[in-house]
Scaffold this motif. Structure first.
Motif, mmCIF file in Angstrom:
data_model
loop_
_atom_site.group_PDB
_atom_site.id
_atom_site.type_symbol
_atom_site.label_atom_id
_atom_site.label_comp_id
_atom_site.label_asym_id
_atom_site.label_seq_id
_atom_site.Cartn_x
_atom_site.Cartn_y
_atom_site.Cartn_z
ATOM 1 N N ARG A 146 0.908 -2.128 6.598
ATOM 2 C CA ARG A 146 0.258 -2.266 8.018
ATOM 3 C C ARG A 146 -1.441 -1.988 7.654
ATOM 4 N N GLY A 147 -1.754 -1.642 6.691
ATOM 5 C CA GLY A 147 -3.134 -1.494 6.164
ATOM 6 C C GLY A 147 -3.648 -2.466 5.232
ATOM 7 N N ASN A 148 -4.731 -1.877 4.442
ATOM 8 C CA ASN A 148 -5.175 -2.698 3.401
ATOM 9 C C ASN A 148 -4.752 -2.627 2.119
ATOM 10 N N VAL A 149 -3.847 -3.451 1.735
ATOM 11 C CA VAL A 149 -3.226 -3.197 0.317
ATOM 12 C C VAL A 149 -4.327 -3.424 -0.846
ATOM 13 N N ASP A 150 -5.190 -4.439 -0.544
ATOM 14 C CA ASP A 150 -6.095 -4.566 -1.431
ATOM 15 C C ASP A 150 -7.060 -3.252 -1.983
ATOM 16 N N ALA A 151 -7.395 -2.766 -0.698
ATOM 17 C CA ALA A 151 -8.139 -1.356 -1.105
ATOM 18 C C ALA A 151 -7.353 -0.334 -1.684
ATOM 19 N N GLN A 152 -5.992 -0.283 -1.616
ATOM 20 C CA GLN A 152 -5.069 0.525 -2.571
ATOM 21 C C GLN A 152 -5.276 0.142 -3.903
ATOM 22 N N GLU A 182 -7.569 -1.490 -5.413
ATOM 23 C CA GLU A 182 -9.192 -1.115 -5.926
ATOM 24 C C GLU A 182 -9.128 0.482 -6.073
ATOM 25 N N ARG A 183 -8.462 1.411 -5.556
ATOM 26 C CA ARG A 183 -8.662 2.688 -5.721
ATOM 27 C C ARG A 183 -8.199 3.027 -7.005
ATOM 28 N N SER A 184 -7.675 2.307 -7.716
ATOM 29 C CA SER A 184 -7.090 2.439 -9.025
ATOM 30 C C SER A 184 -8.341 2.410 -10.114
ATOM 31 N N LYS A 185 -9.334 1.823 -9.730
ATOM 32 C CA LYS A 185 -10.514 1.905 -10.500
ATOM 33 C C LYS A 185 -11.282 3.038 -10.243
ATOM 34 N N VAL A 186 -11.145 3.774 -9.338
ATOM 35 C CA VAL A 186 -12.003 4.873 -9.195
ATOM 36 C C VAL A 186 -11.136 6.275 -9.348
ATOM 37 N N SER A 187 -9.958 6.372 -9.530
ATOM 38 C CA SER A 187 -8.974 7.521 -9.475
ATOM 39 C C SER A 187 -8.173 7.449 -10.803
ATOM 40 N N ARG A 242 -5.693 9.302 -11.440
ATOM 41 C CA ARG A 242 -4.111 9.350 -11.161
ATOM 42 C C ARG A 242 -3.677 8.149 -10.377
ATOM 43 N N TRP A 243 -4.349 7.394 -9.252
ATOM 44 C CA TRP A 243 -3.768 6.443 -8.749
ATOM 45 C C TRP A 243 -3.726 5.328 -9.466
ATOM 46 N N TYR A 244 -2.222 4.736 -9.692
ATOM 47 C CA TYR A 244 -2.052 3.633 -10.497
ATOM 48 C C TYR A 244 -1.410 2.324 -9.925
ATOM 49 N N LEU A 245 -2.177 1.446 -9.393
ATOM 50 C CA LEU A 245 -1.729 0.408 -8.862
ATOM 51 C C LEU A 245 -2.507 -0.919 -9.320
ATOM 52 N N PRO A 246 -2.304 -1.265 -10.331
ATOM 53 C CA PRO A 246 -3.305 -2.525 -10.801
ATOM 54 C C PRO A 246 -3.002 -3.790 -10.174
ATOM 55 N N ALA A 247 -1.907 -3.910 -9.280
ATOM 56 C CA ALA A 247 -1.611 -5.322 -8.587
ATOM 57 C C ALA A 247 -0.390 -4.723 -7.616
ATOM 58 N N ARG A 248 -0.040 -5.865 -6.882
ATOM 59 C CA ARG A 248 0.934 -5.522 -6.063
ATOM 60 C C ARG A 248 2.477 -5.190 -6.826
ATOM 61 N N TRP A 249 2.788 -5.879 -7.864
ATOM 62 C CA TRP A 249 3.704 -5.462 -8.552
ATOM 63 C C TRP A 249 3.193 -5.659 -10.160
ATOM 64 N N TYR A 250 3.971 -4.816 -10.797
ATOM 65 C CA TYR A 250 3.266 -4.708 -12.370
ATOM 66 C C TYR A 250 4.580 -3.965 -13.158
ATOM 67 N N SER A 251 4.228 -4.216 -14.450
ATOM 68 C CA SER A 251 5.198 -3.473 -15.414
ATOM 69 C C SER A 251 4.282 -2.542 -16.350
#
Length: 119
Positions: free
Chosen positions: A19-25, A27-32, A34-43
């Motif tokens: 419902r929001g901005n997935v790409d912003a989430q 991108e957050r991986s680059k500055v946090s 703790r927050w690890y979301l390198p792509a919409r799905w990953y392994s």
């Protein structure tokens, strides 16, 4: 700020995220740290006590399901891991009356069974 929370958090996208901005989430991986979301799905593949663990984190957006599952099949066809783990935002089973649970189970359970996913 508790020290117990100062570890990597593996993020799985779900219905509220879309419902929001997935790409912003992502991108957050680059500055946090703790927050690890390198792509919409990953392994990720880990070693723990001499065991190889292959963890796959899925996006629960059903519009992406076909292409995502093609990727997932390729991942597990090639894995040499002792353990296979799949993480998804929506539960397969729930005591609550949740329509998403049945849909997720119908889409994901055959894949989990075929590739003998442990968790």
């Amino acid at each position: 700020n508790a020290s117990s929370l100062q570890h990597r958090w593996y993020i799985s996208l779900g219905n509220h995220d879309h419902r929001g901005n997935v790409d912003a989430q992502i991108e957050r991986s680059k500055v946090s740290h703790r927050w690890y979301l390198p792509a919409r799905w990953y392994s990720e593949v880990f070693c723990f006590n001499g065991q190889r663990i292959h963890m796959m984190v899925l996006d629960s957006d059903k519009k992406l399901w076909k292409v995502q599952m093609q990727w997932a099949v390729a991942q597990f066809e090639e894995t040499k891991s002792d353990w296979r783990i799949v993480v998804n935002h929506n539960p397969l089973y729930s005591a609550a009356q949740r329509p998403l649970t049945g849909n997720t189970r119908r889409l994901l359970e055959p894949f989990l069974a075929k590739y003998k996913v442990h968790l």
